[in-house]
Design a protein around this motif. Structure first.
Motif, PDB file in Angstrom:
ATOM      1  N   HIS A  18       0.822  -1.213   0.000  1.00 30.62           N
ATOM      2  CA  HIS A  18       0.000   0.000   0.000  1.00 30.62           C
ATOM      3  C   HIS A  18       0.860   1.268   0.000  1.00 30.62           C
ATOM      4  CE1 HIS A  18      -3.261  -2.756   0.819  1.00 30.62           C
ATOM      5  NE2 HIS A  18      -2.612  -3.203   1.866  1.00 30.62           N
ATOM      6  N   SER A  19       2.126   1.124  -0.330  1.00 26.52           N
ATOM      7  CA  SER A  19       3.039   2.264  -0.302  1.00 26.52           C
ATOM      8  C   SER A  19       2.738   3.235  -1.440  1.00 26.52           C
ATOM      9  CB  SER A  19       4.481   1.769  -0.449  1.00 26.52           C
ATOM     10  OG  SER A  19       4.681   1.268  -1.778  1.00 26.52           O
ATOM     11  N   PRO A  20       3.261   4.454  -1.347  1.00 23.01           N
ATOM     12  CA  PRO A  20       3.131   5.382  -2.463  1.00 23.01           C
ATOM     13  C   PRO A  20       3.692   4.814  -3.771  1.00 23.01           C
ATOM     14  CG  PRO A  20       3.838   6.555  -0.507  1.00 23.01           C
ATOM     15  CD  PRO A  20       3.887   5.091  -0.175  1.00 23.01           C
ATOM     16  N   LEU A  21       4.770   4.024  -3.676  1.00 20.55           N
ATOM     17  CA  LEU A  21       5.328   3.410  -4.880  1.00 20.55           C
ATOM     18  C   LEU A  21       4.329   2.434  -5.493  1.00 20.55           C
ATOM     19  CD1 LEU A  21       7.561   2.765  -6.908  1.00 20.55           C
ATOM     20  CD2 LEU A  21       8.564   1.215  -5.198  1.00 20.55           C
ATOM     21  N   ALA A  22       3.700   1.599  -4.663  1.00 20.65           N
ATOM     22  CA  ALA A  22       2.695   0.658  -5.166  1.00 20.65           C
ATOM     23  C   ALA A  22       1.538   1.408  -5.824  1.00 20.65           C
ATOM     24  CB  ALA A  22       2.192  -0.236  -4.040  1.00 20.65           C
ATOM     25  N   THR A  23       1.116   2.515  -5.208  1.00 18.93           N
ATOM     26  CA  THR A  23       0.033   3.325  -5.776  1.00 18.93           C
ATOM     27  C   THR A  23       0.413   3.844  -7.151  1.00 18.93           C
ATOM     28  OG1 THR A  23      -0.721   4.000  -3.576  1.00 18.93           O
ATOM     29  CG2 THR A  23      -1.374   5.397  -5.430  1.00 18.93           C
ATOM     30  N   ALA A  24       1.623   4.363  -7.276  1.00 21.84           N
ATOM     31  CA  ALA A  24       2.079   4.891  -8.565  1.00 21.84           C
ATOM     32  C   ALA A  24       2.154   3.787  -9.615  1.00 21.84           C
ATOM     33  CB  ALA A  24       3.446   5.565  -8.404  1.00 21.84           C
ATOM     34  N   LEU A  25       2.682   2.624  -9.231  1.00 26.74           N
ATOM     35  CA  LEU A  25       2.803   1.514 -10.184  1.00 26.74           C
ATOM     36  C   LEU A  25       1.437   1.047 -10.666  1.00 26.74           C
ATOM     37  CD1 LEU A  25       5.645  -0.559  -8.480  1.00 26.74           C
ATOM     38  CD2 LEU A  25       5.820   0.855 -10.543  1.00 26.74           C
ATOM     39  N   GLU A  26       0.459   0.999  -9.765  1.00 26.12           N
ATOM     40  CA  GLU A  26      -0.869   0.561 -10.158  1.00 26.12           C
ATOM     41  C   GLU A  26      -1.540   1.564 -11.090  1.00 26.12           C
ATOM     42  OE1 GLU A  26      -2.999  -0.422  -6.593  1.00 26.12           O
ATOM     43  OE2 GLU A  26      -2.131  -2.433  -6.528  1.00 26.12           O
ATOM     44  N   LEU A  27      -1.264   2.838 -10.909  1.00 20.37           N
ATOM     45  CA  LEU A  27      -1.795   3.847 -11.828  1.00 20.37           C
ATOM     46  C   LEU A  27      -1.175   3.713 -13.215  1.00 20.37           C
ATOM     47  CD1 LEU A  27      -1.919   7.044  -9.600  1.00 20.37           C
ATOM     48  CD2 LEU A  27      -3.870   5.909 -10.667  1.00 20.37           C
ATOM     49  N   LEU A  28       0.113   3.484 -13.251  1.00 20.34           N
ATOM     50  CA  LEU A  28       0.817   3.454 -14.531  1.00 20.34           C
ATOM     51  C   LEU A  28       0.681   2.132 -15.263  1.00 20.34           C
ATOM     52  CD1 LEU A  28       4.077   5.315 -13.460  1.00 20.34           C
ATOM     53  CD2 LEU A  28       2.163   6.238 -14.763  1.00 20.34           C
ATOM     54  N   PHE A  29       0.610   1.018 -14.513  1.00 19.41           N
ATOM     55  CA  PHE A  29       0.653  -0.306 -15.134  1.00 19.41           C
ATOM     56  C   PHE A  29      -0.600  -1.154 -14.927  1.00 19.41           C
ATOM     57  CE2 PHE A  29       5.302   0.442 -14.379  1.00 19.41           C
ATOM     58  CZ  PHE A  29       5.690   0.450 -15.698  1.00 19.41           C
ATOM     59  N   GLU A  30      -1.538  -0.728 -14.096  1.00 17.12           N
ATOM     60  CA  GLU A  30      -2.712  -1.510 -13.699  1.00 17.12           C
ATOM     61  C   GLU A  30      -2.336  -2.514 -12.609  1.00 17.12           C
ATOM     62  OE1 GLU A  30      -5.973  -1.075 -14.718  1.00 17.12           O
ATOM     63  OE2 GLU A  30      -5.311   0.609 -15.938  1.00 17.12           O
ATOM     64  N   HIS A  31      -3.296  -2.794 -11.750  1.00 25.84           N
ATOM     65  CA  HIS A  31      -3.051  -3.693 -10.620  1.00 25.84           C
ATOM     66  C   HIS A  31      -2.860  -5.136 -11.070  1.00 25.84           C
ATOM     67  CE1 HIS A  31      -3.328  -5.579  -6.707  1.00 25.84           C
ATOM     68  NE2 HIS A  31      -4.146  -6.453  -7.250  1.00 25.84           N
ATOM     69  N   SER A  32      -1.896  -5.800 -10.483  1.00 22.02           N
ATOM     70  CA  SER A  32      -1.775  -7.250 -10.590  1.00 22.02           C
ATOM     71  C   SER A  32      -1.021  -7.714  -9.350  1.00 22.02           C
ATOM     72  CB  SER A  32      -1.040  -7.679 -11.862  1.00 22.02           C
ATOM     73  OG  SER A  32       0.299  -7.265 -11.840  1.00 22.02           O
ATOM     74  N   PRO A  33      -1.292  -8.940  -8.878  1.00 24.27           N
ATOM     75  CA  PRO A  33      -0.591  -9.399  -7.672  1.00 24.27           C
ATOM     76  C   PRO A  33       0.926  -9.355  -7.805  1.00 24.27           C
ATOM     77  CG  PRO A  33      -2.465 -10.812  -8.133  1.00 24.27           C
ATOM     78  CD  PRO A  33      -2.342  -9.876  -9.301  1.00 24.27           C
ATOM     79  N   VAL A  34       1.451  -9.727  -8.980  1.00 24.13           N
ATOM     80  CA  VAL A  34       2.901  -9.743  -9.147  1.00 24.13           C
ATOM     81  C   VAL A  34       3.479  -8.326  -9.087  1.00 24.13           C
ATOM     82  CG1 VAL A  34       2.971  -9.625 -11.696  1.00 24.13           C
ATOM     83  CG2 VAL A  34       4.748 -10.882 -10.447  1.00 24.13           C
ATOM     84  N   LEU A  35       2.672  -7.341  -9.442  1.00 24.86           N
ATOM     85  CA  LEU A  35       3.141  -5.955  -9.383  1.00 24.86           C
ATOM     86  C   LEU A  35       3.380  -5.538  -7.940  1.00 24.86           C
ATOM     87  CD1 LEU A  35       1.916  -2.963 -11.449  1.00 24.86           C
ATOM     88  CD2 LEU A  35       1.929  -2.768  -8.978  1.00 24.86           C
ATOM     89  N   VAL A  36       2.419  -5.835  -7.049  1.00 18.81           N
ATOM     90  CA  VAL A  36       2.584  -5.397  -5.660  1.00 18.81           C
ATOM     91  C   VAL A  36       3.457  -6.357  -4.842  1.00 18.81           C
ATOM     92  CG1 VAL A  36       0.456  -4.050  -5.620  1.00 18.81           C
ATOM     93  CG2 VAL A  36       0.380  -6.463  -4.983  1.00 18.81           C
ATOM     94  N   ASP A  37       3.462  -7.640  -5.210  1.00 16.11           N
ATOM     95  CA  ASP A  37       4.220  -8.622  -4.420  1.00 16.11           C
ATOM     96  C   ASP A  37       5.681  -8.734  -4.840  1.00 16.11           C
ATOM     97  OD1 ASP A  37       1.862  -9.186  -3.106  1.00 16.11           O
ATOM     98  OD2 ASP A  37       1.423 -10.980  -4.284  1.00 16.11           O
TER      99      ASP A  37
END
Length: 202
Positions: A18-37
């Protein structure tokens, strides 16, 4: 429009889903478990060790460099975070805008049906992959034509042609399969950099 964390906040925050980095990545790349994990903790380490990181474009490039090191299963999971072309439900704000889901002139239902069939054909031909393309303002009808061309199909609005069972799969992990995976990841990078402009970060 979604809010993007400031660069210093991204670089100095502790790593977590839930970090700011995770938020930015989800905006730019769309959410996926591998993105946050996987990607978020990898990038968190890289960014803390890289004082030269100065822009969101750098973030996109660094993310793509890390993704290129993953095995193909993880890369395929990453691209599966993007919605299928023509989907109209559960889209992020940015995906909806990119696909024209809220356009003044809606996409004809026969084009949406054709896209749904083409997505199914593609996913049979390239097992484990999802069709990704940099839409860049093009209509869904134009994207349908692009998909037909890459699948070697005649132009049509049929939602049943060709019969799914007639599609011959490309071997998972083969050269052709990997080439398509690499093309999809490249286009995700183009989409992400286009989103920087939409978010006022170019």
């Amino acid at each position: 429009m979604p809010a993007v964390p400031a660069l210093p906040e991204i670089q100095n925050s502790p790593s977590n889903p839930h970090s700011p980095l995770a938020t930015a990545l989800e905006l730019l790349f769309e959410h996926s478990p591998v993105l946050v994990d996987v990607l978020e903790p990898q990038l968190s380490i890289v960014l803390k060790a890289s004082p030269s990181f100065v822009s969101y474009a750098d973030l996109v490039d660094t993310a793509l460099s890390e993704i290129a090191k993953w095995d193909v299963e993880a890369q395929a999971e990453f691209i599966a975070g993007h919605p299928r072309i023509g989907e109209s439900k559960n889209l992020s704000t940015l995906s909806a805008n990119e696909q024209g889901a809220h356009a003044v002139k809606p996409t004809p239902p026969e084009v949406l049906a054709r896209l749904a069939h083409l997505n199914a054909c593609y996913e049979i031909k390239y097992p484990g992959l999802r069709y990704i393309t940099f839409v860049n303002g093009r209509s869904r009808a134009t994207i349908a034509e692009e998909m037909e061309a890459m699948l070697g199909l005649a132009r049509s609005l049929s939602k049943e042609d060709p019969i799914i069972e007639s599609i011959s799969p490309v071997e998972f992990g083969s050269h052709d399969w990997r080439s398509e995976l690499e093309r999809a990841i490249y286009d995700i990078g183009r989409i992400a950099k286009s989103r920087l402009g939409a978010l006022g970060l170019s």
